[in-house]
Design a protein around this motif. Structure first.
Motif, PDB file in Angstrom:
ATOM      1  N   ASP A 143       1.097  -0.952  -0.391  1.00 55.61           N
ATOM      2  CA  ASP A 143      -0.064   0.106   0.108  1.00 55.61           C
ATOM      3  C   ASP A 143       1.168   1.842  -0.331  1.00 55.61           C
ATOM      4  O   ASP A 143       0.935   2.064  -0.775  1.00 55.61           O
ATOM      5  CB  ASP A 143      -0.457   0.135   1.589  1.00 55.61           C
ATOM      6  N   TYR A 144       1.935   1.697   0.815  1.00 56.49           N
ATOM      7  CA  TYR A 144       2.911   2.411   0.760  1.00 56.49           C
ATOM      8  C   TYR A 144       3.994   2.653  -0.825  1.00 56.49           C
ATOM      9  O   TYR A 144       2.908   3.957  -1.225  1.00 56.49           O
ATOM     10  CB  TYR A 144       4.386   2.259   1.600  1.00 56.49           C
ATOM     11  N   LEU A 145       3.781   1.482  -1.337  1.00 54.09           N
ATOM     12  CA  LEU A 145       4.037   1.816  -2.773  1.00 54.09           C
ATOM     13  C   LEU A 145       3.553   2.672  -3.446  1.00 54.09           C
ATOM     14  O   LEU A 145       3.725   3.296  -4.568  1.00 54.09           O
ATOM     15  CB  LEU A 145       4.887   0.811  -3.113  1.00 54.09           C
ATOM     16  N   GLN A 146       1.912   1.618  -3.483  1.00 54.77           N
ATOM     17  CA  GLN A 146       0.517   2.908  -4.135  1.00 54.77           C
ATOM     18  C   GLN A 146       1.525   4.073  -3.866  1.00 54.77           C
ATOM     19  O   GLN A 146       0.786   5.112  -5.100  1.00 54.77           O
ATOM     20  CB  GLN A 146      -0.099   1.204  -4.369  1.00 54.77           C
ATOM     21  N   ARG A 147       1.128   4.313  -2.702  1.00 57.67           N
ATOM     22  CA  ARG A 147       1.080   6.034  -2.428  1.00 57.67           C
ATOM     23  C   ARG A 147       2.430   7.016  -2.898  1.00 57.67           C
ATOM     24  O   ARG A 147       1.671   8.010  -2.703  1.00 57.67           O
ATOM     25  CB  ARG A 147       0.250   6.115  -0.311  1.00 57.67           C
ATOM     26  N   TYR A 148       2.899   6.259  -2.762  1.00 54.02           N
ATOM     27  CA  TYR A 148       4.753   7.157  -3.097  1.00 54.02           C
ATOM     28  C   TYR A 148       3.858   7.333  -4.310  1.00 54.02           C
ATOM     29  O   TYR A 148       5.014   7.997  -5.202  1.00 54.02           O
ATOM     30  CB  TYR A 148       5.659   5.753  -2.717  1.00 54.02           C
ATOM     31  N   GLY A 149       3.885   6.482  -5.205  1.00 50.86           N
ATOM     32  CA  GLY A 149       3.291   6.883  -6.829  1.00 50.86           C
ATOM     33  C   GLY A 149       2.272   7.708  -7.104  1.00 50.86           C
ATOM     34  O   GLY A 149       3.058   8.618  -7.677  1.00 50.86           O
TER      35      GLY A 149
ATOM     36  N   LEU B 232       3.300  12.135  -8.573  1.00 53.77           N
ATOM     37  CA  LEU B 232       2.183  12.512  -9.455  1.00 53.77           C
ATOM     38  C   LEU B 232       2.029  13.634  -9.491  1.00 53.77           C
ATOM     39  O   LEU B 232       2.761  14.940  -9.216  1.00 53.77           O
ATOM     40  CB  LEU B 232       1.036  11.590  -9.807  1.00 53.77           C
ATOM     41  N   LYS B 233       1.512  14.029  -7.492  1.00 50.52           N
ATOM     42  CA  LYS B 233       1.462  15.540  -7.131  1.00 50.52           C
ATOM     43  C   LYS B 233       2.981  15.631  -6.673  1.00 50.52           C
ATOM     44  O   LYS B 233       2.770  17.080  -7.122  1.00 50.52           O
ATOM     45  CB  LYS B 233       0.732  14.832  -5.807  1.00 50.52           C
ATOM     46  N   ALA B 234       3.443  15.473  -6.453  1.00 53.17           N
ATOM     47  CA  ALA B 234       5.068  16.228  -5.906  1.00 53.17           C
ATOM     48  C   ALA B 234       5.740  16.847  -7.591  1.00 53.17           C
ATOM     49  O   ALA B 234       6.229  18.076  -7.417  1.00 53.17           O
ATOM     50  CB  ALA B 234       6.795  15.381  -5.450  1.00 53.17           C
TER      51      ALA B 234
ATOM     52  N   ARG C 256      14.215  11.857  -1.810  1.00 49.82           N
ATOM     53  CA  ARG C 256      14.829  10.875  -0.716  1.00 49.82           C
ATOM     54  C   ARG C 256      13.881  10.072   0.073  1.00 49.82           C
ATOM     55  O   ARG C 256      14.718   9.375   0.367  1.00 49.82           O
ATOM     56  CB  ARG C 256      15.560  12.149  -0.166  1.00 49.82           C
ATOM     57  N   LEU C 257      12.608  10.149  -0.005  1.00 47.11           N
ATOM     58  CA  LEU C 257      11.946   9.406   0.519  1.00 47.11           C
ATOM     59  C   LEU C 257      12.429   8.189   0.392  1.00 47.11           C
ATOM     60  O   LEU C 257      12.224   7.039   0.894  1.00 47.11           O
ATOM     61  CB  LEU C 257      10.820   9.386   1.078  1.00 47.11           C
ATOM     62  N   TYR C 258      11.956   7.529  -1.123  1.00 47.43           N
ATOM     63  CA  TYR C 258      12.123   6.598  -2.319  1.00 47.43           C
ATOM     64  C   TYR C 258      13.361   5.838  -1.896  1.00 47.43           C
ATOM     65  O   TYR C 258      14.227   4.586  -1.296  1.00 47.43           O
ATOM     66  CB  TYR C 258      12.172   6.877  -3.639  1.00 47.43           C
TER      67      TYR C 258
ATOM     68  N   THR D 196       3.454   9.109   6.402  1.00 47.79           N
ATOM     69  CA  THR D 196       3.532   9.212   4.850  1.00 47.79           C
ATOM     70  C   THR D 196       2.103  10.086   4.538  1.00 47.79           C
ATOM     71  O   THR D 196       2.158  10.591   3.616  1.00 47.79           O
ATOM     72  CB  THR D 196       4.251   8.516   4.054  1.00 47.79           C
ATOM     73  N   ALA D 197       1.202   9.939   5.267  1.00 46.07           N
ATOM     74  CA  ALA D 197      -0.149  10.288   5.414  1.00 46.07           C
ATOM     75  C   ALA D 197      -0.496  11.623   5.015  1.00 46.07           C
ATOM     76  O   ALA D 197      -1.328  12.490   4.172  1.00 46.07           O
ATOM     77  CB  ALA D 197      -0.940   9.298   5.907  1.00 46.07           C
ATOM     78  N   PRO D 198       0.432  12.423   5.858  1.00 44.18           N
ATOM     79  CA  PRO D 198      -0.293  13.802   5.691  1.00 44.18           C
ATOM     80  C   PRO D 198      -0.298  14.329   4.224  1.00 44.18           C
ATOM     81  O   PRO D 198       1.122  13.531   3.260  1.00 44.18           O
ATOM     82  CB  PRO D 198       1.024  14.435   6.458  1.00 44.18           C
ATOM     83  N   ASP D 199      -0.208  15.500   4.409  1.00 45.46           N
ATOM     84  CA  ASP D 199      -0.429  16.245   2.497  1.00 45.46           C
ATOM     85  C   ASP D 199       1.631  16.877   3.165  1.00 45.46           C
ATOM     86  O   ASP D 199       1.740  17.792   3.743  1.00 45.46           O
ATOM     87  CB  ASP D 199      -1.147  17.789   2.636  1.00 45.46           C
ATOM     88  N   PHE D 200       1.976  16.604   1.765  1.00 47.44           N
ATOM     89  CA  PHE D 200       3.244  16.733   1.682  1.00 47.44           C
ATOM     90  C   PHE D 200       3.357  18.485   1.049  1.00 47.44           C
ATOM     91  O   PHE D 200       4.900  18.469   1.314  1.00 47.44           O
ATOM     92  CB  PHE D 200       4.351  15.837   1.011  1.00 47.44           C
ATOM     93  N   ALA D 201       2.856  19.115   0.607  1.00 44.35           N
ATOM     94  CA  ALA D 201       2.715  20.183   0.012  1.00 44.35           C
ATOM     95  C   ALA D 201       3.588  21.496   0.985  1.00 44.35           C
ATOM     96  O   ALA D 201       4.577  21.802   0.630  1.00 44.35           O
ATOM     97  CB  ALA D 201       1.936  20.957  -0.928  1.00 44.35           C
TER      98      ALA D 201
HETATM   99  N1  PHE Z   1       1.608  12.279   1.800  1.00 47.79           N
HETATM  100  C1  PHE Z   1       2.346  12.759   0.525  1.00 47.79           C
HETATM  101  C2  PHE Z   1       1.611  13.931  -0.071  1.00 47.79           C
HETATM  102  O1  PHE Z   1       0.641  13.994   0.172  1.00 47.79           O
HETATM  103  C3  PHE Z   1       2.046  11.340  -0.167  1.00 47.79           C
HETATM  104  C4  PHE Z   1       2.513  10.001  -0.186  1.00 47.79           C
HETATM  105  C5  PHE Z   1       2.467   9.063   0.620  1.00 47.79           C
HETATM  106  C6  PHE Z   1       4.035  10.370  -0.548  1.00 47.79           C
HETATM  107  C7  PHE Z   1       3.529   7.723   0.570  1.00 47.79           C
HETATM  108  C8  PHE Z   1       5.069   9.434  -0.201  1.00 47.79           C
HETATM  109  C9  PHE Z   1       4.526   8.196   0.483  1.00 47.79           C
HETATM  110  O2  PHE Z   1       2.033  14.139  -0.997  1.00 47.79           O
END
Ligand code: PHE
Ligand code: CO
Length: 277
Positions: free
Chosen positions: A158-164, A168-170, A181-183, A258-263
């Motif tokens: 699940d983490y790796l999907q959220r990373y993907g 895209l968001k980053a 760096r998180l990857y 890693t759940a919070p909004d990273f913006a």
């Molecule tokens: N929470 C991150 C964001 O809002 C998204 C993310 C989740 C990134 C898990 C990496 C791993 O941008």
């Protein structure tokens, strides 16, 4: 050791035919996937696979995390170079991930889109004999042995999907330099506390004989508590063992932190960097 380079700095290269990226980018599909074609692996490659595998399997006990060892046992890679299709039958049932063959490193957007759809890109070619101990780009051994076993662990999957999705968001927020760096410090070089000790779950560590011993056991390697902002503040090395590692207490901790909004993280890191410039 350099088996785990991130894909984030290769966009230009995949579009430049003279840049020296290995792999056949000429015959791939629009999403950069290629058929695996098991007949490409000759006897010498099968033999090399077995030797890479034996060397690494011997080092796992006491150094790799439990989930990794369990999945390695399940995958039984000694039967020969794995067929991605065969593994998919097991993997999809467990965590709804699918392995896809690729020619090598991918542009950021292509890579993140695969991850966001729970597709893991695996390089289809195997390193050559002279690269047995050291290879610059990820090959089949790094991608399969290092990455695939952890995809059997639901919370990691699940983490790796959220990373993907986060990638895209980053990209849209100009935060990729921070997110990369998180990857690096999780998927490639992550450590986890287990049974009162430290164990590896990062693919760059698990596919490297030298770094697996160094990261887990060396008295001089720095093992810091995992902290997302600290990770994003820490540059990494692509051609040597890491100067530091970040240690998780558990995989749920990784999802939570890693759940919070990273913006806002990206903006405060930009501000820190500007203040030090
Ligand atoms: N929470 C991150 C964001 O809002 C998204 C993310 C989740 C990134 C898990 C990496 C791993 O941008
Ligand atoms: Co990797």
């Amino acid at each position: 050791m350099n088996l785990g380079r991130t894909p984030f700095d290769i966009s230009a290269k995949t579009h430049d035919p003279n840049a020296g990226l290995r792999g056949d980018y000429a015959h791939m599909a629009a999403d950069y996937t290629v058929p695996q074609d098991m007949t490409r692996y000759d006897a010498a490659m099968q033999d090399r696979w077995q030797r890479l595998l034996s060397r690494q399997l011997e080092l796992l006990p006491g150094r790799a995390c439990r989930d990794f060892i369990e999945a390695v046992t399940l995958l039984d890679m000694k039967r020969g170079i794995p067929s991605l299709d065969e593994v998919n039958a097991q993997l999809t049932a467990r965590t709804r991930w699918t392995l896809v063959g690729v020619p090598g490193l991918l542009p950021d957007d292509v890579f993140f889109t695969h991850l966001a759809h729970r597709r893991f890109p695996v390089t289809v070619w195997l390193r050559e004999e002279h690269e047995f101990d050291y290879i610059v780009e990820p090959d089949l051994f790094h991608d399969f042995f290092g990455h695939v076993p952890m995809l059997f662990t639901p919370v990691y999957a699940d983490y790796l999907q959220r990373y993907g999705e986060g990638g895209l968001k980053a990209a849209a927020l100009d935060g990729l330099g921070w997110l990369a760096r998180l990857y690096w410090y999780t998927i490639e070089f992550g450590l986890l506390r287990e049974d009162g000790g430290v164990r590896a779950y990062g693919a760059g560590i698990l596919s490297s004989p030298k770094e697996l011993v160094y990261a887990v056991e060396s008295p001089t390697s720095r093992r810091l508590p995992f902290d997302v902002l600290e990770v994003m503040r820490t540059p990494y090395l692509i051609d040597d063992v890491q100067a530091q590692y970040f240690v998780l207490e558990s995989f749920p901790q990784l999802l939570d932190e890693t759940a919070p909004d990273f913006a806002p993280y990206y903006r405060s890191l930009d501000a820190e960097a500007a203040a030090h410039a």
